[in-house]
Design a protein around this motif. Structure first.
Motif, short mmCIF file in Angstrom:
data_model
loop_
_atom_site.label_atom_id
_atom_site.label_comp_id
_atom_site.label_asym_id
_atom_site.label_seq_id
_atom_site.Cartn_x
_atom_site.Cartn_y
_atom_site.Cartn_z
N TRP A 104 0.85 -1.19 0.00
CA TRP A 104 0.00 0.00 0.00
C TRP A 104 0.89 1.25 0.00
CZ3 TRP A 104 -0.62 4.26 3.08
CH2 TRP A 104 -1.70 5.07 2.76
N VAL A 105 1.91 1.27 0.86
CA VAL A 105 2.85 2.39 0.91
C VAL A 105 3.61 2.49 -0.41
CG1 VAL A 105 4.90 3.32 2.07
CG2 VAL A 105 3.07 2.27 3.43
N TYR A 106 4.10 1.35 -0.89
CA TYR A 106 4.85 1.32 -2.15
C TYR A 106 4.00 1.86 -3.29
CZ TYR A 106 7.71 -0.34 -5.96
OH TYR A 106 8.48 -0.38 -7.09
N ASP A 107 2.76 1.38 -3.40
CA ASP A 107 1.86 1.81 -4.48
C ASP A 107 1.54 3.30 -4.40
OD1 ASP A 107 1.76 -0.71 -5.65
OD2 ASP A 107 -0.10 -1.28 -4.63
N PHE A 108 1.41 3.83 -3.18
CA PHE A 108 1.14 5.25 -3.01
C PHE A 108 2.29 6.09 -3.59
CE2 PHE A 108 1.39 9.21 -0.53
CZ PHE A 108 0.15 9.75 -0.84
N VAL A 109 3.52 5.71 -3.28
CA VAL A 109 4.69 6.42 -3.81
C VAL A 109 4.76 6.21 -5.33
CG1 VAL A 109 7.21 6.57 -3.80
CG2 VAL A 109 5.96 6.32 -1.64
N ALA A 110 4.58 4.97 -5.78
CA ALA A 110 4.68 4.67 -7.22
C ALA A 110 3.62 5.45 -8.01
CB ALA A 110 4.53 3.17 -7.46
N LYS A 111 2.43 5.56 -7.48
CA LYS A 111 1.35 6.26 -8.17
C LYS A 111 1.66 7.76 -8.32
CE LYS A 111 -2.84 7.60 -6.57
NZ LYS A 111 -3.97 7.48 -5.71
N ASN A 112 2.40 8.32 -7.38
CA ASN A 112 2.68 9.76 -7.38
C ASN A 112 4.09 10.11 -7.83
OD1 ASN A 112 0.20 11.07 -6.16
ND2 ASN A 112 0.60 9.42 -4.70
N ARG A 113 4.87 9.13 -8.25
CA ARG A 113 6.29 9.39 -8.53
C ARG A 113 6.53 10.38 -9.65
NH1 ARG A 113 5.19 4.35 -10.90
NH2 ARG A 113 6.11 4.05 -12.96
N TYR A 114 5.72 10.36 -10.69
CA TYR A 114 5.91 11.32 -11.78
C TYR A 114 5.56 12.74 -11.31
CZ TYR A 114 6.06 7.31 -14.99
OH TYR A 114 6.38 6.15 -15.64
N LYS A 115 4.49 12.86 -10.53
CA LYS A 115 4.07 14.17 -10.04
C LYS A 115 5.13 14.76 -9.09
CE LYS A 115 0.41 13.99 -7.53
NZ LYS A 115 -0.89 14.01 -6.85
N TRP A 116 5.68 13.91 -8.21
CA TRP A 116 6.63 14.39 -7.21
C TRP A 116 8.05 14.55 -7.74
CZ3 TRP A 116 5.02 10.31 -3.02
CH2 TRP A 116 3.75 10.63 -2.52
N TYR A 117 8.48 13.64 -8.61
CA TYR A 117 9.89 13.61 -9.03
C TYR A 117 10.09 13.91 -10.51
CZ TYR A 117 10.48 11.45 -4.49
OH TYR A 117 10.46 11.21 -3.15
N GLY A 118 9.04 13.91 -11.28
CA GLY A 118 9.15 14.20 -12.69
C GLY A 118 9.41 12.96 -13.53
N LYS A 119 9.46 13.22 -14.84
CA LYS A 119 9.57 12.14 -15.81
C LYS A 119 10.43 12.63 -16.97
CE LYS A 119 6.30 9.43 -18.57
NZ LYS A 119 4.90 9.19 -18.85
N LYS A 120 11.23 11.72 -17.52
CA LYS A 120 12.07 12.05 -18.68
C LYS A 120 11.31 11.69 -19.96
CE LYS A 120 16.22 10.64 -16.18
NZ LYS A 120 17.17 11.71 -16.13
N ASP A 121 11.78 12.22 -21.07
CA ASP A 121 11.16 11.89 -22.35
C ASP A 121 11.63 10.54 -22.88
OD1 ASP A 121 9.69 14.25 -22.50
OD2 ASP A 121 11.38 15.34 -23.38
N SER A 122 12.80 10.10 -22.41
CA SER A 122 13.33 8.81 -22.87
C SER A 122 14.08 8.14 -21.71
CB SER A 122 14.28 9.01 -24.06
OG SER A 122 15.37 9.81 -23.67
N CYS A 123 14.41 6.88 -21.89
CA CYS A 123 15.12 6.13 -20.86
C CYS A 123 16.53 6.68 -20.69
CB CYS A 123 15.20 4.65 -21.24
SG CYS A 123 13.59 3.84 -21.24
N MET A 124 17.06 6.50 -19.47
CA MET A 124 18.41 6.96 -19.21
C MET A 124 19.41 6.18 -20.06
SD MET A 124 19.41 5.37 -15.48
CE MET A 124 21.14 5.11 -15.43
N ILE A 125 20.47 6.85 -20.44
CA ILE A 125 21.54 6.20 -21.20
C ILE A 125 22.73 6.09 -20.27
CG2 ILE A 125 23.08 6.39 -23.18
CD1 ILE A 125 20.79 7.93 -24.57
#
Length: 135
Positions: A104-125
């Protein structure tokens, strides 16, 4: 019979800033070179998802493949921590907490991870020095 794998494999969301930071953390604390990495969005991550019949609509952030068995969510994270250098293996003690509470804790963080930490346009190299750590 499947052959024992030489490294544990961590599949991760390659466009998630939190996931990428976590992978860099694991690399830094993987003193015994136990882990290899693959993004969920790229080959061979996609092949491993199919091989282990993992539905990314239920698990889309971290998956650990250890001894030819897939672990997901909080169980994966705790099993990774158990193999790191320093005091991080002590976190494995949280495995005694029932899975539904940990997840439940893990899913809460995972669900909000893009909002809180952001997202890249492509995978890391990975850098040339780290390329051997990735599948």
């Amino acid at each position: 019979m499947q052959q024992k794998q030489s490294h544990n494999i961590i599949l991760f969301d390659g466009v998630c800033n939190l996931c990428n930071t976590s992978i860099n953390f694991v690399i830094k604390h993987d003193k015994n070179d136990r882990f290899k990495f693959a993004a969920l969005q790229e080959e061979p991550g996609i092949s491993l998802l199919k091989q282990y019949d993992i539905d990314t609509s239920n698990t889309d952030s971290i998956i650990l493949i250890e001894n030819n068995k897939a672990y997901v969510k909080s169980t994966a994270a705790l099993r990774v921590a158990r193999k790191l250098s320093g005091a991080w293996p002590l976190l494995f003690g949280f495995i005694i907490i029932p899975t539904f509470i940990r997840n439940w804790v893990y899913d809460f963080v995972a669900k909000n991870r893009y909002k809180w930490y952001g997202k890249k346009d492509s995978c890391m190299i990975p850098t040339p020095a780290l390329k051997s750590k990735f599948l």
